[in-house]
Design a protein around this motif. Structure first.
Motif, PDB file in Angstrom:
ATOM      1  N   GLN A 165       1.291  -1.224  -0.046  1.00  0.00           N
ATOM      2  CA  GLN A 165       0.191   0.204  -0.184  1.00  0.00           C
ATOM      3  C   GLN A 165       0.726   1.344   0.369  1.00  0.00           C
ATOM      4  N   PRO A 166       0.611   2.405  -0.315  1.00  0.00           N
ATOM      5  CA  PRO A 166       1.443   3.278  -0.870  1.00  0.00           C
ATOM      6  C   PRO A 166       0.993   4.338   0.143  1.00  0.00           C
ATOM      7  N   LEU A 167       2.903   4.557   1.150  1.00  0.00           N
ATOM      8  CA  LEU A 167       2.913   5.555   1.718  1.00  0.00           C
ATOM      9  C   LEU A 167       2.236   6.822   1.511  1.00  0.00           C
ATOM     10  N   PRO A 168       2.044   7.112   2.504  1.00  0.00           N
ATOM     11  CA  PRO A 168       2.476   8.667   2.662  1.00  0.00           C
ATOM     12  C   PRO A 168       3.368   9.275   3.403  1.00  0.00           C
ATOM     13  N   ALA A 169       4.240   9.206   2.220  1.00  0.00           N
ATOM     14  CA  ALA A 169       5.033   9.497   2.403  1.00  0.00           C
ATOM     15  C   ALA A 169       5.703  10.372   1.961  1.00  0.00           C
ATOM     16  N   PHE A 214      23.535  21.428   4.474  1.00  0.00           N
ATOM     17  CA  PHE A 214      23.073  21.059   3.007  1.00  0.00           C
ATOM     18  C   PHE A 214      22.180  21.058   2.752  1.00  0.00           C
ATOM     19  N   GLU A 215      20.346  20.817   2.388  1.00  0.00           N
ATOM     20  CA  GLU A 215      19.228  20.410   2.470  1.00  0.00           C
ATOM     21  C   GLU A 215      19.538  18.947   1.325  1.00  0.00           C
ATOM     22  N   ALA A 216      19.052  17.759   1.900  1.00  0.00           N
ATOM     23  CA  ALA A 216      19.710  16.707   1.821  1.00  0.00           C
ATOM     24  C   ALA A 216      17.722  16.549   1.849  1.00  0.00           C
ATOM     25  N   ALA A 217      17.446  15.617   0.600  1.00  0.00           N
ATOM     26  CA  ALA A 217      16.517  15.078   0.241  1.00  0.00           C
ATOM     27  C   ALA A 217      16.001  13.764   0.402  1.00  0.00           C
ATOM     28  N   ALA A 218      14.483  14.342   1.357  1.00  0.00           N
ATOM     29  CA  ALA A 218      13.985  12.436   1.903  1.00  0.00           C
ATOM     30  C   ALA A 218      12.264  13.123   2.068  1.00  0.00           C
ATOM     31  N   TRP A 219      12.134  11.745   2.735  1.00  0.00           N
ATOM     32  CA  TRP A 219      10.164  11.812   2.980  1.00  0.00           C
ATOM     33  C   TRP A 219      10.486  11.527   4.501  1.00  0.00           C
ATOM     34  N   ASP A 220       9.256  12.160   4.394  1.00  0.00           N
ATOM     35  CA  ASP A 220       8.543  12.728   5.599  1.00  0.00           C
ATOM     36  C   ASP A 220       7.672  10.941   5.981  1.00  0.00           C
ATOM     37  N   VAL A 221       7.538  10.160   6.972  1.00  0.00           N
ATOM     38  CA  VAL A 221       7.730   8.874   7.412  1.00  0.00           C
ATOM     39  C   VAL A 221       7.004   8.991   8.493  1.00  0.00           C
ATOM     40  N   ALA A 222       7.057   9.952   9.268  1.00  0.00           N
ATOM     41  CA  ALA A 222       7.455   9.723  11.015  1.00  0.00           C
ATOM     42  C   ALA A 222       5.836   9.137  11.465  1.00  0.00           C
ATOM     43  N   TRP A 224       4.674   6.576  10.174  1.00  0.00           N
ATOM     44  CA  TRP A 224       4.849   5.066  10.078  1.00  0.00           C
ATOM     45  C   TRP A 224       5.566   4.865  10.558  1.00  0.00           C
ATOM     46  N   LEU A 225       6.897   5.134  10.513  1.00  0.00           N
ATOM     47  CA  LEU A 225       8.080   4.668  11.511  1.00  0.00           C
ATOM     48  C   LEU A 225       7.813   4.519  12.866  1.00  0.00           C
ATOM     49  N   LYS A 226       6.863   5.421  13.176  1.00  0.00           N
ATOM     50  CA  LYS A 226       6.521   5.489  14.701  1.00  0.00           C
ATOM     51  C   LYS A 226       5.376   4.258  15.240  1.00  0.00           C
TER      52      LYS A 226
END
Ligand SMILES: [Zn+2]
Ligand SMILES: [Zn+2]
Length: 471
Positions: A121-125, A143-151, A153-155
């Motif tokens: 299932q697609p994550l809310p990332a 510098f600004e690092a590209a990331a996905w906020d998956v807080a 889900w990880l929690k």
């Protein structure tokens, strides 16, 4: 006429690669491209091959130089491991770099990726940029690092740093990746080790075969996975960790290199030139006698057999080399390199093992014991006397044996049969005397070797620059 073709060569290449469903012979790919893009040129195959080579690592890999394998086919279903960092847990985020390095399309926009949970299932990332403070010798910067906020889900998974995300590449082209949480305690260490060893061997093999002594990790990864026994099985560690842990390789930026490689920038960054590790030497090995055959590289007929003990040093070997080949003891630096065969090829790479300063001075590696270099019979060293004139010698290990009673090492035990020359001045006066000196001054003036005995050198060439002749 090629400009009447309905499509461009590039479009034809794209189309043919897009239609490949597995490894395909290069010749076959070229044939299919030429079917779409006919050419009246003399050697159209070469033109197509050139165009193909520009697709390197964008759309396909070349696992063995005869085969084109599309990257989307190689990567389909491949599994890799991401180890969650403290920073990722703190931010509730998953970084794009370096986690996906080598496993994503070049210049792919992470914001276009779809991350899926274990059930598909697609994550809310949410794509985010995270500010990272970085300290460097050239000053601190952010510098600004590209990331996905998956807080959330990880929690929900109660993920902690050191846990893994096992990633399955569902679709390399569109960037669909499925993530499965694995707590650190659940890691199957034996399987990780096995996978790490396989990957390390594949990457090192690629480095050994590479023309230069450096390969791009991003390019090497798909090739390695294309050769792996089970790239869709339980994943080993992230490849950069695998390389960093392997003593045969080191990581420099994205590149994989030999551990002794030394880029100028590294001097600025940390100063110390990496040296091969000296092996520990037992009392028995210290006593052993190494028999080397040493010769001028460009005059291999001039050779000496030298015996030296394992506990003696490169400085000792330098001394006997200088004596045996007529080099000055009190002038010029000299140096030793070890020649290492690359894979099973006929190519060698050279690793510096020591430099020796004149005047009985030290030099880096001067105290390296012969036995600690780890030489085997047949191995070669390169010895250079005088880094200006660069007088190169080849030293081959012929045997390792036990010492003889009452013998002092190092010593010269044999040499080529000398081909003595006569002194030209004595000869002109009707006498035959062995020449001992070559007068460089007169030789260069007269365009031939001017060879003299001791007396004649003193008589007429005292002010000239001369060297002792090596027979
Ligand atoms: Zn003479
Ligand atoms: Zn002269």
């Amino acid at each position: 006429m090629t400009d009447e073709n309905p499509i461009t060569l590039e479009a034809a290449v794209q189309q043919v690669i897009g239609e490949l469903d597995g490894p395909t012979a290069v010749a076959e790919v070229v044939r299919r491209v030429l079917a779409l893009w006919p050419s009246a040129a003399k050697r159209p195959e070469q033109t197509v091959r050139n165009q193909l080579s520009q697709h390197w690592n964008r759309t396909w890999v070349y696992p063995d130089a005869q085969t084109v394998t599309p990257l989307r086919v190689v990567m389909q279903g491949v599994r890799l491991r991401i180890v969650l960092s403290r920073l990722e847990i703190k931010h509730g985020a998953l970084f794009f770099e370096p986690n996906f390095r080598g496993f994503a399309r070049l210049q792919a926009d992470p914001a276009s990726f779809t991350l899926l949970d274990a059930a598909g299932q697609p994550l809310p990332a949410r794509p985010v940029k995270i500010k990272i403070e970085h300290k460097s010798p050239f000053g601190d910067y952010t510098f600004e690092a590209a990331a996905w906020d998956v807080a959330p889900w990880l929690k929900g998974l109660k993920a902690r740093d050191g846990d893994s995300l096992l990633v399955t590449i569902e679709d390399w082209e569109t960037g669909r990746y499925r993530l499965e949480h694995e707590p650190a305690a659940k890691r199957r260490l034996d399987e990780v080790d096995r996978a790490n060893r396989e990957l390390a061997d594949l990457l090192f093999g690629a480095l050994e075969r590479a023309h230069s002594e450096s390969i791009s990790g991003v390019e090497a990864i798909p090739k390695a996975y294309a050769r792996m026994a089970d790239p869709r099985g339980y994943p080993g560690d992230p490849w950069m960790k695998v390389v960093a842990q392997d003593s045969r390789m080191k990581l420099f930026g994205d590149d994989i290199r030999y551990p002794e490689s030394y880029a100028p920038i590294e001097r600025i960054l940390d100063g110390a030139r990496p040296r091969p590790k000296a092996l520990s030497v037992s009392a028995g090995q210290r006593q052993q006698v190494y028999r080397f055959k040493a010769a001028f590289k460009h005059r291999p007929g001039l050779w000496r057999c030298i015996e030296i003990q394992g506990g003696q040093t490169l400085k000792d070997l330098d001394g006997v080399m200088r004596g045996a080949f007529g080099h000055d003891f009190s002038d010029h630096m000299s140096g030793f390199w070890r020649k290492l065969r690359r894979g099973d090829s006929k190519r060698f790479r050279e690793v510096e093992i020591g430099t020796i300063a004149p005047f009985g001075g030290e030099g880096e590696g001067a105290n390296t014991r012969i036995a600690s270099i780890g030489l085997a019979v047949g191995d070669e060293l390169k010895y250079v006397y005088d880094f200006g004139d660069w007088i190169e010698h080849t030293i081959t290990l012929e045997a390792i044996g036990e010492p003889e009673q009452g013998v002092e090492y190092p010593r010269v035990v044999a040499q080529n049969k000398p081909n003595y020359q006569d002194c030209e001045r004595c000869k002109a006066q009707g006498r035959q005397t062995r020449a001992i000196w070559v007068c460089h001054h007169c030789s260069s003036e007269q365009g031939r070797a001017v060879l003299l005995c001791q007396d004649c050198l003193f008589a007429e060439h005292e002010e000239h620059y001369a060297d002792e002749i090596v027979y």
